[in-house]
Design an enzyme around this catalytic site. Structure first.
Site, short mmCIF file in Angstrom:
data_model
loop_
_atom_site.label_atom_id
_atom_site.label_comp_id
_atom_site.label_asym_id
_atom_site.label_seq_id
_atom_site.Cartn_x
_atom_site.Cartn_y
_atom_site.Cartn_z
N THR A 1 -3.35 7.72 -1.76
CA THR A 1 -2.65 7.96 -0.49
C THR A 1 -3.31 9.15 0.21
OG1 THR A 1 -0.57 7.17 -1.46
CG2 THR A 1 -0.38 8.38 0.60
N SER B 1 7.43 6.26 -0.71
CA SER B 1 7.87 7.67 -0.68
C SER B 1 7.19 8.44 0.44
CB SER B 1 7.52 8.35 -2.01
OG SER B 1 8.17 7.73 -3.07
N1 GLY Z 1 2.30 3.92 -2.59
C1 GLY Z 1 2.97 5.15 -2.58
C2 GLY Z 1 4.10 5.17 -1.63
O1 GLY Z 1 4.10 4.41 -0.68
O2 GLY Z 1 5.01 5.91 -1.79
#
Ligand code: GLY
Length: 566
Positions: A377, A449
């Site tokens: 991310t 998240s």
């Molecule tokens: N893939 C991590 C999130 O979207 O929280």
């Protein structure tokens, strides 16, 4: 205060590689802590930051720059930057209007609740995290197209994609982290693809030039055709052909039917500041609201930072918030998320009513996956000359997502399906537990998240904040905001400060080096908290407006993140 401020800072450093190589950049100048008058860009990578700054300087607004940066991160930061994943964009216009764009991936139409379970109902290892079946329908290109249609000032899509097209075609300089990321994952790339791919094709070192010819052609098609360059035609054909090779289920219809969505942002106040963050399918905004509202109920003094009483209170708040997340949160288009209740003052007060100031509460422990992730991310944040602000978090989920590189198209597909609850009560990649609210359904978005957040005061922009970090995203954003508002830290101080994290299950407080004194650690343990030191938590990017109205930028020292402004 344990975290002694200015001494820890790397104010400015240069990553220089090799000798001059024609057209290519031969060095990156990375800035961690910066003050500017007009505009600013903070991203995970200096190439992407420069693309954003160039777009702003050529008259683009924050949305134009964000589009350029999103594509640039695909080229220079493929561990998380993407066109094969999704994300969330928060946009605050200088007039105070706030918009939230959801370009999260969706479950393909052929997805089903038990698709990652064997005949006995047990999870089949790796199926939701590795390989073709782990991929959700990508949303990033549609998201950028949607943001462009609604808010671009330049109205010149080609100009926004071109720097990334050229970077892929002519090559970009590899940083130490990207080189070692490719090398460390070479076997996985080979296993997922059954052939050498661009990232796993050689032993890389910092300073090498990475050329991505197939990706360049994909970016050219997107540059020429906008959204359709990805969701229709050659690129769509290549995605579907890739799926067929690896028992994946994304179809042409899934691609054509994908649409990002404007949502109502989560809006609330914290100690007189207005906070805007992301609603479901992210859990981020609601969880952040709950954490900050719980914290607002107590007074914080200057010297409380990471001392036992405040830390204990925050850990206890985090447990309750993550327990709520696990039960109640999912895609609100599919499940009636009780947003009003979860965010009401009465509920939040009640939630902390059994708080014991001397003792940790205990929840039955479960065997959980680890929460040790930080690079997957990525977040970036931009403020333009008019004061419009973007806070955008985007992801493939795990580092390099599913590891599947679409043959002929040269980009990685996400493994976002793992963010669904494959089996209620069983933890995912981040040790997060889900329930009915987040079960797999065709066309549904998996719970996230990601917490891109924008803060204002009296109608004026104050800060933009966000981070990667899987389940730790929410607590990192929360701590950064408390650092800014309660502890009056500047942008860099607020992102550099050590962080800790509790997510209800496992029954564990994770903390970074230099987070607590030995005495604090001891007293938290005596109260019943299980303390575990771990590696970096998140990579926060922040822009904070100082009292003179200047922009201060903080790029997290945990990575090669870079802040530039003018
Ligand atoms: N893939 C991590 C999130 O979207 O929280």
């Amino acid at each position: 205060m344990l975290f002694t401020r200015p001494k820890l800072y790397i104010l400015f450093f240069i990553v220089a590689f090799g000798c001059h190589t024609g057209k290519h950049l031969t060095e990156y100048q990375i800035t961690k802590d910066i003050v500017s008058d007009k505009a600013m860009v903070v991203t995970a990578h200096p190439f992407a930051t420069q693309v954003g700054v160039d777009i702003l300087k050529s008259g683009g607004n924050a949305i134009d720059a964000a589009i350029g940066v999103q594509f640039a991160l695909q080229v220079c930061f493929p561990v998380a930057g993407n066109i094969g994943g999704g994300g969330f964009l928060m946009y605050r216009e200088s007039n105070g209007k706030v918009h939230a764009l959801d370009f999260r991936e969706k479950a393909p139409a052929a997805a089903s609740k038990d698709m990652y379970l064997d005949a006995k109902g047990n999870i089949i290892e790796d199926l939701s995290t590795f390989g073709h079946l782990a991929a959700g329908v990508p949303g990033s290109v549609d998201g950028m197209w949607e943001a462009y249609q609604k808010f671009s000032r330049l109205k010149d899509w080609k100009k926004l994609v071109k720097p990334s097209y050229e970077g892929a075609k002519n090559g970009i300089l590899l940083t130490p982290r990207e080189a070692s990321g490719f090398n460390n994952n070479a076997e996985e790339f080979l296993k997922a693809n059954g052939r050498p791919t661009v990232y796993g094709s050689q032993k890389w070192k910092a300073g090498d030039i990475l050329k991505q010819t197939e990706l360049a052609e994909t970016l050219r098609l997107i540059m020429e055709n906008g959204r359709d360059g990805f969701y229709k035609g050659k690129v769509a054909d290549l995605i579907v052909a890739e799926m067929k090779k690896g028992k994946g289920i994304i179809t042409h219809e899934d691609l054509e039917n994908y649409h990002s969505k404007w949502r109502d942002p989560v809006l609330f106040s914290y100690r007189g500041y207005e906070i805007a963050s992301m609603p479901p399918p992210s859990s981020g905004g609601i969880a952040l609201l709950q954490l900050l509202k719980m914290t607002e109920k107590i007074e914080i003094q200057d010297n409380d930072w990471h001392k036992t009483p405040l830390t204990h209170y925050i850990i206890e708040a985090e447990k309750r918030v993550y327990a709520d997340r696990s039960k109640h949160l999912g895609d609100a288009d599919f499940y009636p998320v009780p947003i009003k209740t979860l965010t009401s003052d009465a509920y939040i007060k009640e939630r902390m009513s059994d708080f014991n100031p001397t003792k940790a509460s205990y929840f039955e422990d479960v065997e959980a996956g680890n929460a040790y992730e930080s690079d997957q991310t990525t977040h970036f944040t931009i403020v333009d000359e008019e004061g419009n602000a973007v806070s955008l978090t985007t992801t493939l989920n795990g580092g390099y997502g599913s590891m599947v590189v679409v043959e002929g198209a040269g980009f990685l597909l996400n493994n976002e399906m793992d963010d669904f609850s494959s089996k209620p009560g069983t933890p995912n990649l981040y040790g997060l537990i889900g329930a009915e609210a987040n079960k797999i359904e065709p066309g549904k978005r998996m719970l996230s998240s990601m917490t891109p957040t924008i803060i204002s005061r009296d109608g004026r922009l104050k800060a933009t904040v966000g981070t990667p970090g899987g389940s730790t995203i929410i607590t990192s954003v929360f701590q950064t905001i408390v650092n800014i508002i309660d502890f009056k830290m500047n942008a860099y101080e607020s992102v550099a400060a050590p962080r800790f994290h509790h997510q209800w299950r496992p029954e564990q407080v994770y903390y970074e080096d230099n987070c607590f004194t030995p005495e604090t650690l001891k007293s938290l343990s005596i109260m019943g908290h299980s303390m575990e030191r771990r590696g970096p938590i998140g990579r926060v990017e922040a822009i904070v407006v100082d009292k003179n109205g200047r922009l201060t930028g903080g790029a997290d020292p945990r990575g090669e993140d870079d802040a530039k402004g003018y």
